[in-house]
Design an enzyme around this catalytic site. Structure first.
Site, PDB file in Angstrom:
ATOM      1  N   LYS A  71       0.833  -1.199   0.000  1.00 20.08           N
ATOM      2  CA  LYS A  71       0.000   0.000   0.000  1.00 20.08           C
ATOM      3  C   LYS A  71       0.879   1.265   0.000  1.00 20.08           C
ATOM      4  O   LYS A  71       2.102   1.178   0.048  1.00 20.08           O
ATOM      5  CB  LYS A  71      -0.970  -0.042   1.182  1.00 20.08           C
TER       6      LYS A  71
HETATM    7  C1  LIG Z   1      -5.698  -4.144   0.916  1.00 15.63           C
HETATM    8  C2  LIG Z   1      -7.172  -3.906   0.971  1.00 15.63           C
HETATM    9  C3  LIG Z   1      -7.930  -4.193   2.107  1.00 15.63           C
HETATM   10  C4  LIG Z   1      -7.386  -4.938   3.281  1.00 15.63           C
HETATM   11  O1  LIG Z   1      -6.281  -4.362   3.845  1.00 15.63           O
HETATM   12  P1  LIG Z   1      -5.437  -5.209   4.922  1.00 15.63           P
HETATM   13  O2  LIG Z   1      -4.661  -4.163   5.642  1.00 15.63           O
HETATM   14  O3  LIG Z   1      -4.588  -6.160   4.149  1.00 15.63           O
HETATM   15  O4  LIG Z   1      -6.416  -5.902   5.793  1.00 15.63           O
HETATM   16  C5  LIG Z   1      -9.264  -3.831   2.129  1.00 15.63           C
HETATM   17  N1  LIG Z   1      -9.849  -3.247   1.069  1.00 15.63           N
HETATM   18  C6  LIG Z   1      -9.162  -2.984  -0.061  1.00 15.63           C
HETATM   19  C7  LIG Z   1      -9.865  -2.319  -1.187  1.00 15.63           C
HETATM   20  C8  LIG Z   1      -7.811  -3.324  -0.151  1.00 15.63           C
HETATM   21  O5  LIG Z   1      -7.137  -3.095  -1.285  1.00 15.63           O
END
Ligand SMILES: *Cc1c(COP(=O)(O)O)cnc(C)c1O
Length: 388
Positions: free
Chosen positions: A190
């Protein structure tokens, strides 16, 4: 020069971790305090400050956990329906199932790939409790319309902002809009990362208090203080069957440094997005939509779509990119095509025409702060060569 003369190796995603993060983690390890403590507090405070101050931020061990806590805090129950989009990662919808409640999927707007407003309106029933919009790829969803619909129908709004840090909607940072809660992700790929992690942000004190208690086993420390006027490090009361969703200080140590670099990282991703946008103008590559005035795109994902006139499939395109040393991805396989969602809710492939059409011809290109301008130019020229 043809692309094959200068093969590079450009992965789809790479975190940018510097010596500063390593020093902070080392200091945390040496401090003797590893789990939730002063670094998490600092990370939460500085996160709020980054968003403009005076909000509540609750650090958690994933965005999935944050979404779960947000839904718990607004009181989702098994009879409830929650409207969200099928064009997202499964976490957005699975948290609704944690309560036995029903996700009601609606299609996306084919321009910004975020939840379609008109589809929301027709999906509202007497059981609808909340809406979870996703700021897809980092492009803000149409929040004014969503919030207006929510107010009119007495619905809660939880923003899935896993892609959207930092982003702005009409000049306002995502996280500071008038929704009930916003959840960010610090998963490894991210826009800022703690390896695994997330942040729940809200302006609602009641939601914040509940999420803080449920983040750590439903334990409340307030009672003792209230009755004795002193604080104690041993007394607590369990007031609910909570979860184990707290972020450890080791990870918050990475987070405080990443946060300081968040704007710099975004500036670098924006340069890459501009390079792609300029190269793909007047080509058969369909670019991401322009952002509206006042909006800031987080550029977590850069999605191109292959024009239907092109004589190459999405999968052929991806394997050609890979032959030229370029990693790519597909965001997302729509949820209604996955066995669990398809079979549980009897969903047919053609029920969501916009997301299905985008899915069949979309490719996510590398975009991250560690990419150089020459990497971005190489990716862009390779893409144009492939479709020639
Ligand atoms: C990555 C992601 C999540 C989950 O994030 P985590 O921190 O891995 O739990 C939720 N929604 C979207 C759209 C994502 O891309």
């Amino acid at each position: 020069m043809s692309v094959s003369d200068r093969i590079k190796n450009i992965p789809y995603a790479l975190p940018e971790i510097g010596e500063e993060e390593i020093r902070e983690v080392e200091a945390c390890l040496r401090s003797g305090w590893l789990t939730t403590g002063p670094k998490v507090k600092q990370f939460e405070n500085e996160f709020c400050k980054f968003l403009g101050g005076s909000c509540e931020a609750i650090a958690v061990n994933s965005a999935t956990a944050g979404l779960h806590l947000a839904l718990e805090a607004i009181g989702i129950s098994p009879q409830d329906e929650v409207i969200t989009t099928n064009y997202t990662f499964t976490a957005t919808a699975e948290v609704i199932r944690y309560f036995g409640a029903k996700p009601v999927f609606v299609d996306i707007d084919s321009d910004n790939l975020c939840i379609d407003i008109h589809s929301i309106e027709s999906a509202i029933t007497s059981h609808t409790k909340a809406i979870i919009p996703v700021h897809f790829a980092g492009h803000p969803a149409n929040m004014n319309e969503i919030l207006r619909l929510a107010r009119k129908n007495n619905l809660k709004v939880i923003e899935d902002a896993a892609h959207a840090f930092p982003a702005k909607y009409k000049g306002i940072p995502i996280g500071r809009l008038e929704s009930d809660a916003t959840v960010f992700s610090f998963y490894a790929n991210k826009t800022i990362t703690t390896g695994e992690g997330g942040m729940l942000v809200t302006n609602n004190k009641r939601i914040a208090d509940r999420a803080r208690i449920m983040r750590l086993h439903g334990i409340s420390h307030d009672v003792f203080d209230r009755f004795t006027g002193t604080s104690s490090n041993w007394y607590y009361e369990v007031v609910a069957p909570g979860f184990k969703y707290n972020m450890p200080d080791i990870l918050a140590s990475i987070g405080v440094v990443q946060l300081r670099n968040a704007q710099k990282f975004l500036d670098k991703r924006s340069v890459i997005a501009d390079i792609y946008n300029n190269n793909f103008a007047n080509s058969q590559i369909i670019r991401p939509p322009n952002v509206y005035n006042g909006d800031v795109h987080a550029w977590h994902i850069y999605i191109i779509q292959l024009d239907e006139s092109l004589n190459i499939t999405r999968d052929q395109f991806i394997s050609k990119l890979s032959k030229h040393g370029i990693g790519s991805s597909v965001h997302y396989i729509p949820l209604h095509l996955h066995p669990y969602w398809r079979d549980t809710y009897n969903l047919k492939a053609d029920m969501f025409p916009n997301s299905l059409r985008v899915f069949k011809r979309c490719i996510s290109l590398p975009i991250y702060s560690k990419m150089t301008i020459s990497d971005a130019n190489y990716v862009a020229s390779t893409v144009l060569d492939i479709i020639k």
